[in-house]
Design a protein around this motif. Structure first.
Motif, PDB file in Angstrom:
ATOM      1  N   UNK A  24       0.828  -1.202   0.000  1.00  0.00           N
ATOM      2  CA  UNK A  24       0.000   0.000   0.000  1.00  0.00           C
ATOM      3  C   UNK A  24       0.867   1.259   0.000  1.00  0.00           C
ATOM      4  N   UNK A  25       1.951   1.250   0.762  1.00  0.00           N
ATOM      5  CA  UNK A  25       2.863   2.396   0.789  1.00  0.00           C
ATOM      6  C   UNK A  25       3.518   2.567  -0.575  1.00  0.00           C
ATOM      7  N   UNK A  32       1.021   9.879  -8.813  1.00  0.00           N
ATOM      8  CA  UNK A  32       1.511  11.180  -9.255  1.00  0.00           C
ATOM      9  C   UNK A  32       1.268  12.240  -8.189  1.00  0.00           C
ATOM     10  N   UNK A  33       2.216  13.157  -8.085  1.00  0.00           N
ATOM     11  CA  UNK A  33       2.075  14.270  -7.140  1.00  0.00           C
ATOM     12  C   UNK A  33       0.748  14.980  -7.400  1.00  0.00           C
ATOM     13  N   UNK A  34       0.043  15.289  -6.340  1.00  0.00           N
ATOM     14  CA  UNK A  34      -1.239  15.981  -6.461  1.00  0.00           C
ATOM     15  C   UNK A  34      -2.428  15.057  -6.608  1.00  0.00           C
ATOM     16  N   UNK A  35      -2.196  13.744  -6.638  1.00  0.00           N
ATOM     17  CA  UNK A  35      -3.312  12.801  -6.776  1.00  0.00           C
ATOM     18  C   UNK A  35      -3.452  11.886  -5.575  1.00  0.00           C
ATOM     19  N   UNK A  36      -2.555  11.994  -4.620  1.00  0.00           N
ATOM     20  CA  UNK A  36      -2.582  11.095  -3.465  1.00  0.00           C
ATOM     21  C   UNK A  36      -3.758  11.409  -2.541  1.00  0.00           C
ATOM     22  N   UNK A  37      -4.402  10.372  -2.003  1.00  0.00           N
ATOM     23  CA  UNK A  37      -5.504  10.585  -1.062  1.00  0.00           C
ATOM     24  C   UNK A  37      -4.989  11.084   0.285  1.00  0.00           C
ATOM     25  N   UNK A  38      -5.904  11.547   1.131  1.00  0.00           N
ATOM     26  CA  UNK A  38      -5.517  12.001   2.461  1.00  0.00           C
ATOM     27  C   UNK A  38      -4.858  10.881   3.245  1.00  0.00           C
ATOM     28  N   UNK A  39      -5.357   9.673   3.109  1.00  0.00           N
ATOM     29  CA  UNK A  39      -4.726   8.503   3.709  1.00  0.00           C
ATOM     30  C   UNK A  39      -5.186   7.263   2.975  1.00  0.00           C
ATOM     31  N   UNK A  40      -4.511   6.159   3.233  1.00  0.00           N
ATOM     32  CA  UNK A  40      -4.839   4.893   2.588  1.00  0.00           C
ATOM     33  C   UNK A  40      -5.207   3.866   3.649  1.00  0.00           C
ATOM     34  N   UNK A  47     -13.208  -4.578   9.281  1.00  0.00           N
ATOM     35  CA  UNK A  47     -14.026  -4.083  10.380  1.00  0.00           C
ATOM     36  C   UNK A  47     -14.820  -2.819  10.039  1.00  0.00           C
ATOM     37  N   UNK A  48     -14.732  -2.374   8.794  1.00  0.00           N
ATOM     38  CA  UNK A  48     -15.497  -1.206   8.378  1.00  0.00           C
ATOM     39  C   UNK A  48     -14.750   0.101   8.481  1.00  0.00           C
ATOM     40  N   UNK A  49     -13.515   0.070   8.912  1.00  0.00           N
ATOM     41  CA  UNK A  49     -12.774   1.316   9.101  1.00  0.00           C
ATOM     42  C   UNK A  49     -12.570   2.071   7.792  1.00  0.00           C
ATOM     43  N   UNK A  54     -13.465   6.956   4.656  1.00  0.00           N
ATOM     44  CA  UNK A  54     -13.924   7.594   3.417  1.00  0.00           C
ATOM     45  C   UNK A  54     -14.924   8.703   3.725  1.00  0.00           C
ATOM     46  N   UNK A  55     -15.835   8.453   4.652  1.00  0.00           N
ATOM     47  CA  UNK A  55     -16.804   9.481   5.035  1.00  0.00           C
ATOM     48  C   UNK A  55     -16.089  10.661   5.705  1.00  0.00           C
ATOM     49  N   UNK A  56     -15.134  10.364   6.574  1.00  0.00           N
ATOM     50  CA  UNK A  56     -14.361  11.408   7.240  1.00  0.00           C
ATOM     51  C   UNK A  56     -13.595  12.249   6.223  1.00  0.00           C
ATOM     52  N   UNK A  57     -12.992  11.601   5.223  1.00  0.00           N
ATOM     53  CA  UNK A  57     -12.273  12.334   4.171  1.00  0.00           C
ATOM     54  C   UNK A  57     -13.206  13.283   3.437  1.00  0.00           C
ATOM     55  N   UNK A  58     -14.395  12.799   3.093  1.00  0.00           N
ATOM     56  CA  UNK A  58     -15.351  13.639   2.361  1.00  0.00           C
ATOM     57  C   UNK A  58     -15.787  14.828   3.199  1.00  0.00           C
ATOM     58  N   UNK A  59     -16.063  14.586   4.484  1.00  0.00           N
ATOM     59  CA  UNK A  59     -16.468  15.680   5.367  1.00  0.00           C
ATOM     60  C   UNK A  59     -15.335  16.693   5.550  1.00  0.00           C
TER      61      UNK A  59
END
Length: 79
Positions: A24-25, A32-40, A47-49, A54-59
């Motif tokens: 994953x890392x 590409x620079x500028x396309x990375x998500x806030x976290x992976x 467990x649903x995390x 994903x909801x936290x990222x959107x908010x």
């Protein structure tokens, strides 16, 4: 509460492989620079995390858009 650590460890399936984290890392670094998500996410216990994150990222992206620093967000910030 004394056996909480043992109960949490029991949630991890026997087939879980720590190399998933390294993969994953590597995938993140290859983006590409500028396309990375806030976290992976790597979640062998399912467990649903990932859904919660994903909801936290959107908010967070919506909030940043309202208060101004949305220029800090990338295209992948609110997956």
């Amino acid at each position: 509460m004394g056996d909480l650590g043992k109960r949490r460890a029991a949630l991890i399936p026997s087939y879980a492989d720590v190399t998933e984290v390294a993969e994953a890392v590597a995938c993140l670094v290859a983006m590409a620079h500028g396309t990375r998500p806030l976290h992976i996410h790597t979640d062998p216990s399912l467990d649903g995390s990932e859904v919660v994150s994903a909801v936290t990222d959107r908010l967070r992206a919506d909030f940043f858009g309202r208060i101004g620093p949305d220029s800090l967000l990338t295209a992948g910030s609110s997956l």
